[in-house]
Design an enzyme around this catalytic site. Structure first.
Site, PDB file in Angstrom:
ATOM      1  N   ASP A 136       0.858  -1.190   0.000  1.00  0.00           N
ATOM      2  CA  ASP A 136       0.000   0.000   0.000  1.00  0.00           C
ATOM      3  C   ASP A 136       0.894   1.239   0.000  1.00  0.00           C
ATOM      4  O   ASP A 136       1.987   1.212   0.593  1.00  0.00           O
ATOM      5  CB  ASP A 136      -0.906   0.005   1.243  1.00  0.00           C
ATOM      6  N   ASN A 137       0.452   2.283  -0.665  1.00  0.00           N
ATOM      7  CA  ASN A 137       1.232   3.534  -0.614  1.00  0.00           C
ATOM      8  C   ASN A 137       0.584   4.567   0.316  1.00  0.00           C
ATOM      9  O   ASN A 137       1.050   5.694   0.413  1.00  0.00           O
ATOM     10  CB  ASN A 137       1.430   4.128  -2.014  1.00  0.00           C
ATOM     11  N   GLY A 148      -5.323   4.907   2.131  1.00  0.00           N
ATOM     12  CA  GLY A 148      -5.556   3.897   3.167  1.00  0.00           C
ATOM     13  C   GLY A 148      -5.077   4.341   4.547  1.00  0.00           C
ATOM     14  O   GLY A 148      -4.519   5.436   4.708  1.00  0.00           O
ATOM     15  N   ILE A 208       2.648   0.925  -6.667  1.00  0.00           N
ATOM     16  CA  ILE A 208       2.722  -0.083  -7.735  1.00  0.00           C
ATOM     17  C   ILE A 208       3.186   0.497  -9.072  1.00  0.00           C
ATOM     18  O   ILE A 208       3.385  -0.239 -10.028  1.00  0.00           O
ATOM     19  CB  ILE A 208       1.383  -0.840  -7.931  1.00  0.00           C
ATOM     20  N   PHE A 251      -6.706  -4.016  -4.998  1.00  0.00           N
ATOM     21  CA  PHE A 251      -7.742  -3.089  -4.538  1.00  0.00           C
ATOM     22  C   PHE A 251      -7.324  -1.620  -4.670  1.00  0.00           C
ATOM     23  O   PHE A 251      -8.085  -0.737  -4.291  1.00  0.00           O
ATOM     24  CB  PHE A 251      -8.055  -3.328  -3.048  1.00  0.00           C
ATOM     25  N   ASN A 304      -2.986   5.943 -12.315  1.00  0.00           N
ATOM     26  CA  ASN A 304      -3.019   4.951 -11.228  1.00  0.00           C
ATOM     27  C   ASN A 304      -3.809   3.697 -11.603  1.00  0.00           C
ATOM     28  O   ASN A 304      -3.310   2.579 -11.487  1.00  0.00           O
ATOM     29  CB  ASN A 304      -3.612   5.578  -9.965  1.00  0.00           C
ATOM     30  N   TYR A 355     -13.303   7.065 -14.741  1.00  0.00           N
ATOM     31  CA  TYR A 355     -13.170   6.000 -13.739  1.00  0.00           C
ATOM     32  C   TYR A 355     -13.597   4.660 -14.333  1.00  0.00           C
ATOM     33  O   TYR A 355     -12.840   3.686 -14.335  1.00  0.00           O
ATOM     34  CB  TYR A 355     -14.018   6.341 -12.499  1.00  0.00           C
ATOM     35  N   PHE A 379     -21.066  -3.439  -7.370  1.00  0.00           N
ATOM     36  CA  PHE A 379     -22.115  -2.427  -7.407  1.00  0.00           C
ATOM     37  C   PHE A 379     -21.814  -1.485  -6.233  1.00  0.00           C
ATOM     38  O   PHE A 379     -20.693  -1.010  -6.148  1.00  0.00           O
ATOM     39  CB  PHE A 379     -23.495  -3.100  -7.474  1.00  0.00           C
ATOM     40  N   LEU A 395     -22.787   7.671  -0.241  1.00  0.00           N
ATOM     41  CA  LEU A 395     -24.089   7.989   0.337  1.00  0.00           C
ATOM     42  C   LEU A 395     -24.235   7.547   1.792  1.00  0.00           C
ATOM     43  O   LEU A 395     -24.559   8.351   2.668  1.00  0.00           O
ATOM     44  CB  LEU A 395     -25.203   7.350  -0.507  1.00  0.00           C
TER      45      LEU A 395
END
Ligand code: UDP
Length: 325
Positions: free
Chosen positions: A31-32, A36, A51, A72, A91, A140, A168, A189
């Site tokens: 992870d960078n 996160g 990455i 992820f 990215n 996206y 979803f 939301l």
């Protein structure tokens, strides 16, 4: 098994890490920390890297014999992807290519990819099955669809096997209350509604009441984060059993409007939750509902927390436990 979880400090990645460790697997999180949180790792082995850094990836793959990679680590804000598309293509697409190339160099040939319902664009029909036309309407969704297409080519040329999981609306939180959703800034939301319930936010804004839906607000298919990660575990088993590269929708097959989510949150929290209204948000299709039949039939995936009440209850427990400012 020994897994690499890229983006394991994020919302869905951290739930995956917890579930894999509980099942007794070894894993390394890469992870960078661009979005996160270290606290979400709960002691999992960490390699801090980006990455986009091919050499760092080569060192990582040289040090471990991974059976599969879960990916992820991506940017997820539709609106931002429209105003800053380069950030998304860098990215979500270019860095993912760098990761895949490192995997091929290291002869790691199984890949579980976090894709999205945004690859479909404005639905031609609902519920949406995997064969629905792919016509993403924002950078996206396009960045994710480009990776999916790249993965098809990489299977043919390099034998890299992949499962693309088209989420979803991921929602909810770890039933044990140890993990949950935490984005900065928050745009989703349910956490915004619950922040309004807890008083961290004045009100929730409904984006558009003039959609062609029963109450005029957008309909989405909310799926519990624990159910999402359970599908990833089934997907990696599927690849370990020599399954062919493929894609699955992950949703409950049930749509709820923005108004229904607010009403459910009012019931679950017992709070008033003030609402304001604003025009439609750019790029929001009126109705996105999954047909999850394929994941059910091929992976044997069954949602454990399919009720919206349950999703809201877990998310509310997390919101109350973590009143960070
Ligand atoms: N939404 C809303 N107010 C908000 C945030 C979201 O009305 O403050 C609506 C949004 O228009 C969409 C639904 O809630 O119809 C889910 O949006 P979210 O950003 O959570 O997920 P997305 O569907 O964009 O992946």
């Amino acid at each position: 098994m020994n897994f690499l979880v890229v983006g394991g400090a994020g919302y869905i990645g951290s739930h995956m890490v917890k579930q894999l460790r509980r099942a007794g697997h070894e894993l390394v999180v890469a992870d960078n920390f661009s979005t996160g949180y270290r606290s979400a790792l709960m002691g999992a082995t960490l390699v801090e890297l980006d990455i986009a850094d091919a050499q760092a990836l080569d060192r990582l793959f040289a040090a471990h014999a991974f059976d599969a990679v879960f990916h992820f680590a991506s940017f997820i804000q539709v609106g931002e992807s429209v105003s800053e598309p380069a950030k998304y293509y860098q990215n979500n697409l270019a860095a993912t290519l760098t990761l895949l190339q490192a995997m091929i160099r290291a002869d790691v040939k199984r890949f579980i990819f976090s894709s999205t319902a945004a690859v479909y664009g404005d639905p031609v029909y609902v519920p949406i099955d995997e064969d629905h036309p792919k016509a993403a309407i924002n950078p996206y969704g396009r960045s994710k669809w480009m990776v999916e297409q790249m993965l098809e080519d990489f299977d043919r040329a390099y034998g890299l096997k992949s499962v693309c999981l088209r989420y979803f609306n991921a929602a909810g939180a770890d039933p044990d209350g140890e993990l949950g959703e935490r984005h900065e800034p928050e745009t989703h939301l349910l956490p915004l509604i619950l922040q309004a319930a807890s008083g961290r936010r004045e009100s929730i804004t409904i984006y558009g009441r003039d959609y062609d839906t029963p109450d005029g607000t957008c309909i989405r298919d909310y799926v519990h984060v624990s159910d999402l990660v359970a599908a990833h575990a089934l997907a990696v088993d599927y690849l370990l059993d020599d399954g062919e590269s493929t894609a699955f929708n992950l949703g409950n097959g049930q749509g709820f409007s923005v108004q229904q989510v607010i009403d459910t949150a009012r019931r679950v929290t017992g709070k008033e939750i003030r609402v304001s209204e604003a025009p439609r948000r750019a790029g929001d299709p009126p109705r996105l509902v999954a047909d999850p039949t394929r994941a059910q039939a091929i992976l044997g995936w069954r949602a454990q927390f399919a009720s919206l009440e349950q999703i809201v209850r877990h998310a509310w427990a997390w919101e109350q436990k973590h009143p960070w400012q």
